[in-house]
Design a protein around this motif. Sequence first.
Motif, PDB file in Angstrom:
ATOM      1  N   ARG A   1      24.369  52.516 -55.566  1.00 14.83           N
ATOM      2  CA  ARG A   1      24.328  52.987 -56.957  1.00 14.83           C
ATOM      3  C   ARG A   1      23.452  52.104 -57.839  1.00 14.83           C
ATOM      4  NH1 ARG A   1      29.889  53.936 -55.537  1.00 14.83           N
ATOM      5  NH2 ARG A   1      30.215  56.176 -55.277  1.00 14.83           N
ATOM      6  N   GLU A   2      22.912  51.038 -57.266  1.00 11.08           N
ATOM      7  CA  GLU A   2      21.977  50.157 -57.969  1.00 11.08           C
ATOM      8  C   GLU A   2      20.545  50.601 -57.645  1.00 11.08           C
ATOM      9  OE1 GLU A   2      22.693  46.207 -56.538  1.00 11.08           O
ATOM     10  OE2 GLU A   2      24.762  46.179 -57.265  1.00 11.08           O
ATOM     11  N   PRO A   3      19.570  50.209 -58.465  1.00  9.59           N
ATOM     12  CA  PRO A   3      18.178  50.542 -58.137  1.00  9.59           C
ATOM     13  C   PRO A   3      17.783  49.955 -56.782  1.00  9.59           C
ATOM     14  CG  PRO A   3      18.350  49.781 -60.401  1.00  9.59           C
ATOM     15  CD  PRO A   3      19.688  49.535 -59.763  1.00  9.59           C
ATOM     16  N   GLY A   4      17.249  50.812 -55.908  1.00  8.74           N
ATOM     17  CA  GLY A   4      16.861  50.368 -54.570  1.00  8.74           C
ATOM     18  C   GLY A   4      15.436  49.882 -54.477  1.00  8.74           C
ATOM     19  N   ASN A   5      14.575  50.334 -55.378  1.00 14.54           N
ATOM     20  CA  ASN A   5      13.172  49.895 -55.412  1.00 14.54           C
ATOM     21  C   ASN A   5      12.490  50.024 -54.055  1.00 14.54           C
ATOM     22  OD1 ASN A   5      13.405  49.145 -58.203  1.00 14.54           O
ATOM     23  ND2 ASN A   5      14.511  47.325 -57.521  1.00 14.54           N
ATOM     24  N   GLY A   6      12.797  51.088 -53.321  1.00 14.92           N
ATOM     25  CA  GLY A   6      12.161  51.314 -52.027  1.00 14.92           C
ATOM     26  C   GLY A   6      12.690  50.457 -50.899  1.00 14.92           C
ATOM     27  N   GLY A   7      13.812  49.797 -51.118  1.00 18.42           N
ATOM     28  CA  GLY A   7      14.378  48.928 -50.096  1.00 18.42           C
ATOM     29  C   GLY A   7      15.236  49.663 -49.089  1.00 18.42           C
ATOM     30  N   VAL A   8      15.665  48.910 -48.077  1.00 21.80           N
ATOM     31  CA  VAL A   8      16.529  49.437 -47.029  1.00 21.80           C
ATOM     32  C   VAL A   8      17.810  48.615 -47.002  1.00 21.80           C
ATOM     33  CG1 VAL A   8      16.777  49.867 -44.553  1.00 21.80           C
ATOM     34  CG2 VAL A   8      14.557  50.218 -45.669  1.00 21.80           C
ATOM     35  N   LEU A   9      18.934  49.301 -47.117  1.00 20.66           N
ATOM     36  CA  LEU A   9      20.236  48.648 -47.039  1.00 20.66           C
ATOM     37  C   LEU A   9      20.634  48.545 -45.574  1.00 20.66           C
ATOM     38  CD1 LEU A   9      22.716  47.441 -48.428  1.00 20.66           C
ATOM     39  CD2 LEU A   9      23.655  49.770 -48.564  1.00 20.66           C
ATOM     40  N   VAL A  10      20.868  47.319 -45.113  1.00 19.43           N
ATOM     41  CA  VAL A  10      21.292  47.076 -43.734  1.00 19.43           C
ATOM     42  C   VAL A  10      22.748  46.625 -43.782  1.00 19.43           C
ATOM     43  CG1 VAL A  10      20.937  45.677 -41.665  1.00 19.43           C
ATOM     44  CG2 VAL A  10      18.962  46.496 -42.981  1.00 19.43           C
ATOM     45  N   VAL A  11      23.615  47.413 -43.147  1.00 16.14           N
ATOM     46  CA  VAL A  11      25.055  47.173 -43.201  1.00 16.14           C
ATOM     47  C   VAL A  11      25.555  46.756 -41.825  1.00 16.14           C
ATOM     48  CG1 VAL A  11      27.307  48.174 -43.727  1.00 16.14           C
ATOM     49  CG2 VAL A  11      25.277  48.931 -44.997  1.00 16.14           C
ATOM     50  N   ASP A  12      26.036  45.527 -41.728  1.00 12.04           N
ATOM     51  CA  ASP A  12      26.707  45.080 -40.514  1.00 12.04           C
ATOM     52  C   ASP A  12      28.173  45.456 -40.657  1.00 12.04           C
ATOM     53  OD1 ASP A  12      27.979  43.827 -38.425  1.00 12.04           O
ATOM     54  OD2 ASP A  12      27.080  41.854 -38.793  1.00 12.04           O
TER      55      ASP A  12
ATOM     56  N   TRP B   1      16.404  54.147 -52.958  1.00 12.78           N
ATOM     57  CA  TRP B   1      16.477  53.473 -51.667  1.00 12.78           C
ATOM     58  C   TRP B   1      15.659  54.266 -50.657  1.00 12.78           C
ATOM     59  CZ3 TRP B   1      18.722  48.775 -50.880  1.00 12.78           C
ATOM     60  CH2 TRP B   1      19.520  48.282 -51.919  1.00 12.78           C
ATOM     61  N   ALA B   2      14.958  53.573 -49.761  1.00 14.83           N
ATOM     62  CA  ALA B   2      14.209  54.249 -48.697  1.00 14.83           C
ATOM     63  C   ALA B   2      15.133  54.661 -47.566  1.00 14.83           C
ATOM     64  CB  ALA B   2      13.104  53.349 -48.160  1.00 14.83           C
ATOM     65  N   GLY B   3      16.145  53.839 -47.298  1.00 14.43           N
ATOM     66  CA  GLY B   3      17.034  54.153 -46.191  1.00 14.43           C
ATOM     67  C   GLY B   3      18.189  53.196 -46.063  1.00 14.43           C
ATOM     68  N   VAL B   4      19.037  53.519 -45.073  1.00 11.28           N
ATOM     69  CA  VAL B   4      20.220  52.729 -44.756  1.00 11.28           C
ATOM     70  C   VAL B   4      20.311  52.626 -43.236  1.00 11.28           C
ATOM     71  CG1 VAL B   4      22.719  52.531 -45.032  1.00 11.28           C
ATOM     72  CG2 VAL B   4      21.386  53.719 -46.777  1.00 11.28           C
ATOM     73  N   VAL B   5      20.550  51.422 -42.742  1.00 10.52           N
ATOM     74  CA  VAL B   5      20.818  51.200 -41.325  1.00 10.52           C
ATOM     75  C   VAL B   5      22.229  50.653 -41.227  1.00 10.52           C
ATOM     76  CG1 VAL B   5      20.160  49.911 -39.243  1.00 10.52           C
ATOM     77  CG2 VAL B   5      18.386  50.769 -40.807  1.00 10.52           C
ATOM     78  N   ILE B   6      23.095  51.351 -40.501  1.00  9.05           N
ATOM     79  CA  ILE B   6      24.510  50.984 -40.444  1.00  9.05           C
ATOM     80  C   ILE B   6      24.926  50.682 -39.015  1.00  9.05           C
ATOM     81  CG2 ILE B   6      26.874  51.767 -40.845  1.00  9.05           C
ATOM     82  CD1 ILE B   6      25.841  53.433 -43.137  1.00  9.05           C
ATOM     83  N   TYR B   7      25.361  49.457 -38.798  1.00 10.16           N
ATOM     84  CA  TYR B   7      25.959  49.086 -37.517  1.00 10.16           C
ATOM     85  C   TYR B   7      27.416  49.516 -37.586  1.00 10.16           C
ATOM     86  CZ  TYR B   7      27.128  46.244 -33.429  1.00 10.16           C
ATOM     87  OH  TYR B   7      27.563  45.804 -32.195  1.00 10.16           O
TER      88      TYR B   7
ATOM     89  N   ALA C   1      22.531  55.085 -37.753  1.00 12.03           N
ATOM     90  CA  ALA C   1      23.874  54.578 -37.493  1.00 12.03           C
ATOM     91  C   ALA C   1      24.178  54.727 -36.011  1.00 12.03           C
ATOM     92  CB  ALA C   1      24.904  55.334 -38.334  1.00 12.03           C
ATOM     93  N   LEU C   2      25.310  54.190 -35.596  1.00 14.94           N
ATOM     94  CA  LEU C   2      25.689  54.259 -34.187  1.00 14.94           C
ATOM     95  C   LEU C   2      26.187  55.642 -33.788  1.00 14.94           C
ATOM     96  CD1 LEU C   2      27.556  50.852 -33.757  1.00 14.94           C
ATOM     97  CD2 LEU C   2      25.171  51.408 -33.213  1.00 14.94           C
ATOM     98  N   ASN C   3      26.909  56.313 -34.706  1.00 11.49           N
ATOM     99  CA  ASN C   3      27.465  57.617 -34.383  1.00 11.49           C
ATOM    100  C   ASN C   3      28.116  58.195 -35.634  1.00 11.49           C
ATOM    101  OD1 ASN C   3      28.356  59.839 -32.790  1.00 11.49           O
ATOM    102  ND2 ASN C   3      28.554  58.466 -31.032  1.00 11.49           N
ATOM    103  N   THR C   4      28.820  59.304 -35.443  1.00 12.02           N
ATOM    104  CA  THR C   4      29.562  59.924 -36.536  1.00 12.02           C
ATOM    105  C   THR C   4      31.055  59.718 -36.325  1.00 12.02           C
ATOM    106  OG1 THR C   4      29.678  62.035 -35.377  1.00 12.02           O
ATOM    107  CG2 THR C   4      27.836  61.718 -36.897  1.00 12.02           C
TER     108      THR C   4
END
Length: 164
Positions: free
Chosen positions: A57-68, A91-97, A115-118
């Motif tokens: 919900r914050e400005p992403g400025n084209g960044g990628v959120l990486v969630v461990d 945000w450009a994207g999200v990578v979720i472990y 992400a790994l799965n649903t």
Amino acid sequence: MAYLTTDLCDAYAEDPEVQLRVVNPMFLGFGGRRRFAGPVTTLKLFEDNVLVGETLREPGNGGVLVVDGGGSMRCALLGDRLAAAGRDNGWAGVVIYGCVRDSAELAGIDLGVQALNTHPLKSQKKGLGERDVSVSFAGVTLQPGEWIYVDEDGIVVADRQLSG
């Protein structure tokens, strides 16, 4: 996006000036954007997505959120509403472990989602976790501010922005 992860590997894998790492191939694409890249913002949490929502919900400025997310397969850390918030906030994207839900809806949202799965179950809402810390999973360690590149062939992490 003008680069391909294969081209980046060919160009930089043996360059002593660049720290290039390839994420182990365990992630699946769920978002409407299949190719994305940007500077990394990290979260480390477990089965609790409050920080994911706050960050997207914050400005992403084209960044990628990486969630461990600890690789948990017991609940989802991202769904369609948070993905839409990420898209709307640049945000450009999200990578979720970990897992996501609302996969049919995610496919129609212009945001990269790996992400790994649903999993249909939503996460806890305690607000526990850390932001902007080193995270390690899938054979790599990522630092806030590094660059991540994602396409149909995989995920590559570099210590800086690369040209394709």
